[in-house]
Scaffold this motif. Sequence first.
Motif, PDB file in Angstrom:
ATOM      1  N   ASP A 214      46.366  41.312  34.780  1.00 49.76           N
ATOM      2  CA  ASP A 214      46.673  40.526  35.970  1.00 49.76           C
ATOM      3  C   ASP A 214      45.765  39.290  36.016  1.00 49.76           C
ATOM      4  O   ASP A 214      44.858  39.130  35.197  1.00 49.76           O
ATOM      5  N   THR A 215      45.993  38.429  37.005  1.00 44.53           N
ATOM      6  CA  THR A 215      45.179  37.220  37.146  1.00 44.53           C
ATOM      7  C   THR A 215      43.818  37.544  37.738  1.00 44.53           C
ATOM      8  O   THR A 215      43.644  38.563  38.426  1.00 44.53           O
ATOM      9  N   LYS A 216      42.869  36.656  37.527  1.00 44.52           N
ATOM     10  CA  LYS A 216      41.508  36.897  38.016  1.00 44.52           C
ATOM     11  C   LYS A 216      41.456  36.954  39.545  1.00 44.52           C
ATOM     12  O   LYS A 216      40.725  37.757  40.105  1.00 44.52           O
ATOM     13  N   ILE A 217      42.253  36.128  40.225  1.00 46.48           N
ATOM     14  CA  ILE A 217      42.232  36.148  41.686  1.00 46.48           C
ATOM     15  C   ILE A 217      42.832  37.446  42.227  1.00 46.48           C
ATOM     16  O   ILE A 217      42.330  38.016  43.189  1.00 46.48           O
ATOM     17  N   ASN A 218      43.888  37.936  41.587  1.00 45.60           N
ATOM     18  CA  ASN A 218      44.491  39.195  42.037  1.00 45.60           C
ATOM     19  C   ASN A 218      43.551  40.380  41.827  1.00 45.60           C
ATOM     20  O   ASN A 218      43.459  41.272  42.670  1.00 45.60           O
ATOM     21  N   ILE A 219      42.864  40.397  40.689  1.00 48.07           N
ATOM     22  CA  ILE A 219      41.919  41.489  40.415  1.00 48.07           C
ATOM     23  C   ILE A 219      40.727  41.405  41.368  1.00 48.07           C
ATOM     24  O   ILE A 219      40.284  42.415  41.918  1.00 48.07           O
ATOM     25  N   PHE A 220      40.221  40.202  41.571  1.00 50.18           N
ATOM     26  CA  PHE A 220      39.104  39.982  42.505  1.00 50.18           C
ATOM     27  C   PHE A 220      39.476  40.472  43.900  1.00 50.18           C
ATOM     28  O   PHE A 220      38.696  41.181  44.553  1.00 50.18           O
ATOM     29  N   ASN A 221      40.675  40.141  44.358  1.00 46.12           N
ATOM     30  CA  ASN A 221      41.113  40.559  45.691  1.00 46.12           C
ATOM     31  C   ASN A 221      41.307  42.071  45.771  1.00 46.12           C
ATOM     32  O   ASN A 221      41.033  42.685  46.810  1.00 46.12           O
ATOM     33  N   LYS A 222      41.791  42.678  44.690  1.00 46.63           N
ATOM     34  CA  LYS A 222      41.941  44.139  44.704  1.00 46.63           C
ATOM     35  C   LYS A 222      40.582  44.818  44.792  1.00 46.63           C
ATOM     36  O   LYS A 222      40.409  45.766  45.569  1.00 46.63           O
ATOM     37  N   ILE A 223      39.617  44.344  44.029  1.00 49.40           N
ATOM     38  CA  ILE A 223      38.286  44.957  44.033  1.00 49.40           C
ATOM     39  C   ILE A 223      37.667  44.885  45.422  1.00 49.40           C
ATOM     40  O   ILE A 223      37.179  45.890  45.957  1.00 49.40           O
ATOM     41  N   ARG A 224      37.697  43.725  46.054  1.00 51.04           N
ATOM     42  CA  ARG A 224      37.078  43.614  47.382  1.00 51.04           C
ATOM     43  C   ARG A 224      37.930  44.271  48.460  1.00 51.04           C
ATOM     44  O   ARG A 224      37.421  44.730  49.473  1.00 51.04           O
ATOM     45  N   GLY A 225      39.244  44.336  48.213  1.00 51.36           N
ATOM     46  CA  GLY A 225      40.135  44.978  49.164  1.00 51.36           C
ATOM     47  C   GLY A 225      40.070  46.495  49.144  1.00 51.36           C
ATOM     48  O   GLY A 225      40.631  47.150  50.021  1.00 51.36           O
ATOM     49  N   VAL A 270      34.024  40.380  31.892  1.00 46.47           N
ATOM     50  CA  VAL A 270      35.238  41.008  31.386  1.00 46.47           C
ATOM     51  C   VAL A 270      36.360  39.981  31.336  1.00 46.47           C
ATOM     52  O   VAL A 270      36.591  39.235  32.295  1.00 46.47           O
ATOM     53  N   LYS A 271      37.054  39.939  30.194  1.00 43.63           N
ATOM     54  CA  LYS A 271      38.173  39.011  30.028  1.00 43.63           C
ATOM     55  C   LYS A 271      39.396  39.522  30.783  1.00 43.63           C
ATOM     56  O   LYS A 271      39.697  40.717  30.765  1.00 43.63           O
ATOM     57  N   VAL A 272      40.099  38.601  31.441  1.00 45.13           N
ATOM     58  CA  VAL A 272      41.359  38.924  32.113  1.00 45.13           C
ATOM     59  C   VAL A 272      42.410  37.902  31.702  1.00 45.13           C
ATOM     60  O   VAL A 272      42.155  37.038  30.857  1.00 45.13           O
ATOM     61  N   LYS A 273      43.571  37.988  32.280  1.00 45.57           N
ATOM     62  CA  LYS A 273      44.732  37.189  31.868  1.00 45.57           C
ATOM     63  C   LYS A 273      44.439  35.686  31.814  1.00 45.57           C
ATOM     64  O   LYS A 273      44.796  35.013  30.850  1.00 45.57           O
ATOM     65  N   ASP A 274      43.779  35.164  32.849  1.00 48.73           N
ATOM     66  CA  ASP A 274      43.610  33.707  32.942  1.00 48.73           C
ATOM     67  C   ASP A 274      42.155  33.297  33.097  1.00 48.73           C
ATOM     68  O   ASP A 274      41.846  32.268  33.687  1.00 48.73           O
ATOM     69  N   GLY A 275      41.233  34.094  32.575  1.00 45.04           N
ATOM     70  CA  GLY A 275      39.827  33.741  32.680  1.00 45.04           C
ATOM     71  C   GLY A 275      38.948  34.964  32.523  1.00 45.04           C
ATOM     72  O   GLY A 275      39.188  35.809  31.656  1.00 45.04           O
TER      73      GLY A 275
END
Length: 315
Positions: A214-225, A270-275
Amino acid sequence: MKLNIVFMGTPNFAVPILEALIKEYNVVLVVSQPDKEYSRKKELLPTKTKMVAIKHNIDVFQPVKIKDEYQKILEYEPDMIITCAYGQIIPKELLDYPKYGAINVHGSLLPKLRGGAPIHRALINGEVETGVTIMYMSYKMDAGDIISQRKISIEDTDNVDTLFAKLSYLGRDLLMETIPLIINNKNLRIKQNEEEVTYGLNIKKEEEIIDFNDTKINIFNKIRGLSSIPGAYTYLNGKILKIYSASILDKEYKGKNGQIVDVTREGLVVKVKDGSLLITDIKIEGKGRVLVKDYLNGIKDKTSLLNIVLGDKNE
């Protein structure tokens, strides 16, 4: 005036609201979910609202199924029923009984995010604002008329813990302003726009796992969410790895998504889809929660972590 209130709520989110009601009104009964087992000895951990009630010598009622046991609540003859994160559907007989109605403190700007996890969902969805709604309860989930609302911005630094705290106190203050309006029949009563309804339903177990494709923003939001409860997770060397905090990096790396591509003083990159993401707060299965920088202090050869791909539970 003397206002007899039955309060229905269970978790820590409801505590500031309950304490304010006890200070200003006559809370005659606190209703919460049953206590839960917390040890191998099957010892019971009292709910947060039960602990407050006991402290103030207020009766507590903890029905397993309130739809079958609500009659006891009516015996207290409440002028108003107030709910906040109670956890069960309230029978219509209770909703219709109080003179001043049954009202709910909900952690979203209704009609957005109806359901049991509005705060988690607001973060996961990347919302930039949320708030609290005081509403009349109806038998349909979070569909009652709106009495009052108050907005709050969601900061990039917010997670479930911080946003829960902010909204809990916001809800307390708004409720204490709203009750006198209800008593004096000066409150608003606004129908929800059904065309604007969205849902913040409870988190399913399969939603807690991190997809590094997934994208970095989506993963970031899932972790904090999902931080700190229930916690987003992946796998490290076959063990469950819960991740409670991360930050977005601009730098891109070659390799597989989910691969640990760098180890810094602060955490794992950690590498993700877009960063890439910097992982800074974790819990490995069988161990306690720890900052990654402290976890790394216990590893002599930090380069051994490089190129491990997170997410493979069979590795």
